[in-house]
Design a protein around this motif. Structure first.
Motif, short mmCIF file in Angstrom:
data_model
loop_
_atom_site.label_atom_id
_atom_site.label_comp_id
_atom_site.label_asym_id
_atom_site.label_seq_id
_atom_site.Cartn_x
_atom_site.Cartn_y
_atom_site.Cartn_z
N ASP A 70 86.91 -34.18 -20.62
CA ASP A 70 87.51 -34.03 -19.29
C ASP A 70 88.80 -34.83 -19.18
OD1 ASP A 70 85.56 -32.33 -18.33
OD2 ASP A 70 84.38 -33.90 -17.37
N HIS A 71 88.78 -36.07 -19.67
CA HIS A 71 89.97 -36.92 -19.61
C HIS A 71 91.10 -36.33 -20.45
CE1 HIS A 71 92.34 -40.68 -19.51
NE2 HIS A 71 92.61 -40.39 -20.77
N ASP A 74 92.53 -33.12 -18.82
CA ASP A 74 93.39 -33.47 -17.68
C ASP A 74 94.74 -34.00 -18.16
OD1 ASP A 74 91.42 -32.69 -15.93
OD2 ASP A 74 90.68 -34.72 -15.54
N SER A 75 94.73 -34.82 -19.21
CA SER A 75 95.98 -35.35 -19.76
C SER A 75 96.83 -34.23 -20.35
CB SER A 75 95.68 -36.40 -20.83
OG SER A 75 94.98 -37.50 -20.29
N SER A 78 98.45 -32.32 -17.49
CA SER A 78 99.55 -33.09 -16.92
C SER A 78 100.79 -32.97 -17.80
CB SER A 78 99.13 -34.56 -16.78
OG SER A 78 100.20 -35.34 -16.29
N LYS A 130 89.57 -24.71 -16.93
CA LYS A 130 90.52 -25.69 -16.39
C LYS A 130 91.96 -25.27 -16.68
CE LYS A 130 88.60 -30.32 -15.86
NZ LYS A 130 88.69 -31.73 -16.31
#
Length: 305
Positions: A70-71, A74-75, A78, A130
């Motif tokens: 997940d981290h 998300d990175s 971004s 995602k």
């Protein structure tokens, strides 16, 4: 005991309801021909690594894998936003499960390989969804790898079918079937794609002989042999758990980080997945990892009296 065939299993997967309610956010000022490539591999779902057995250098289980992924995702999103990515090309390079090719993997597993395959498929589908919310997505997912194989000896006949990764990929494909995703399940050891005039050859990497490190000579031999039968600009692979850029070869990292195996060999690696894009004639590469505090524990200390 109930006996299930592969057809029974695939029919069951086909009846699983796909994701719904996932909507894409409208983005402006994207470059029309800017592709972002994101590598995912060596998740080893089902493996357990404990800090007590690695002096705190590594720890891992399914919950940690999900948190790390997940981290990292998300990175990546971004980074994709800041670099104006118009389309995300997700390359899944295998070893999604811990599997059962070694006895120790079965003895210390969090859950058995069939469950590992399903859990990995859920994670793969969640990652795809995602990205889909942010931009158009193309997916290329290998079913050929090392840890997913159903036999202890290495096989090449139907390698992409006699493999738990086949279940992982097919399950993920079913879960995202209602999304407008170009999903390609790759059952061959090698597969070549082309974007923005660049030809990218993808493989898991287990056909390269190695021991405890990045096999520079083995990679060079593979590049040479493949160059004799096809033209390609870059080779992308996983398997070695250590992210690197060697010549025109990109090696992806892993989710596990330091395991008992790498700890015993005396080296450490951060859980890392790669992303890259092309900038004219150069390549812009990025490494995505959680903070060190998220994958290392404080090593236990013992004082002598």
């Amino acid at each position: 005991m109930t006996s299930l065939t592969v057809d029974d299993l695939l029919n069951g997967i086909a009846r699983v309801p796909p994701f719904s309610g996932v909507k894409r956010q409208v983005k402006k000022r994207q470059r029309k021909n800017r592709y972002g490539f994101f590598l995912f591999s060596d998740w080893h779902i089902g493996e357990i690594i404990t800090p007590e057995r690695t002096e705190g250098f590594g720890y891992f289980n399914y919950a940690i894998a999900k948190e790390r992924l997940d981290h990292i995702t998300d990175s990546m999103l971004s980074w994709a936003s800041t670099t104006n990515i118009a389309k995300a090309v997700l390359l899944f390079l295998g070893d999604y499960v811990s599997g059962g090719i070694h006895d120790e993997l079965l003895i210390g597993a969090e859950f058995p390989p069939p469950v590992q395959a399903v859990r990995a498929g859920e994670l793969m589908a969640g990652t795809i969804a995602k990205f889909y919310e942010a931009c158009p997505v193309d997916v290329y997912a290998l079913t050929t790898d090392n840890h997913g194989r159903l036999t202890k000896p290495v096989i090449y006949k139907d390698k992409g079918l006699n493999n738990y990764s086949y279940i992982t990929v097919k399950f993920a494909q079913q879960l995202v079937s209602k999304l407008k995703v170009n999903f390609n399940a790759i059952e061959t050891i090698y597969h070549q794609i082309e974007y923005a005039g660049k030809k990218i050859l993808m493989t898991h990497g287990d056909t390269i002989k190695a021991w405890n490190g990045i096999p520079y000579y083995g990679i060079d031999r593979l590049v040479g042999r493949e160059s004799a039968r096809r033209n390609f600009d870059f080779l992308v692979l996983g398997h070695f758990h250590t992210p690197a850029f060697v010549g025109r070869t990109l090696i992806n990292g892993c989710l596990t980080g330091t395991s008992e195996y790498s700890y015993a060999a005396g080296y450490n690696t951060a859980p890392t997945q790669l992303g890259f894009t092309f900038e004219q004639e150069s390549i812009q590469l990025s490494f995505f990892s959680p903070a060190a505090s998220k994958y290392r524990c404080v090593a236990p200390s013992h004082q002598t009296p």
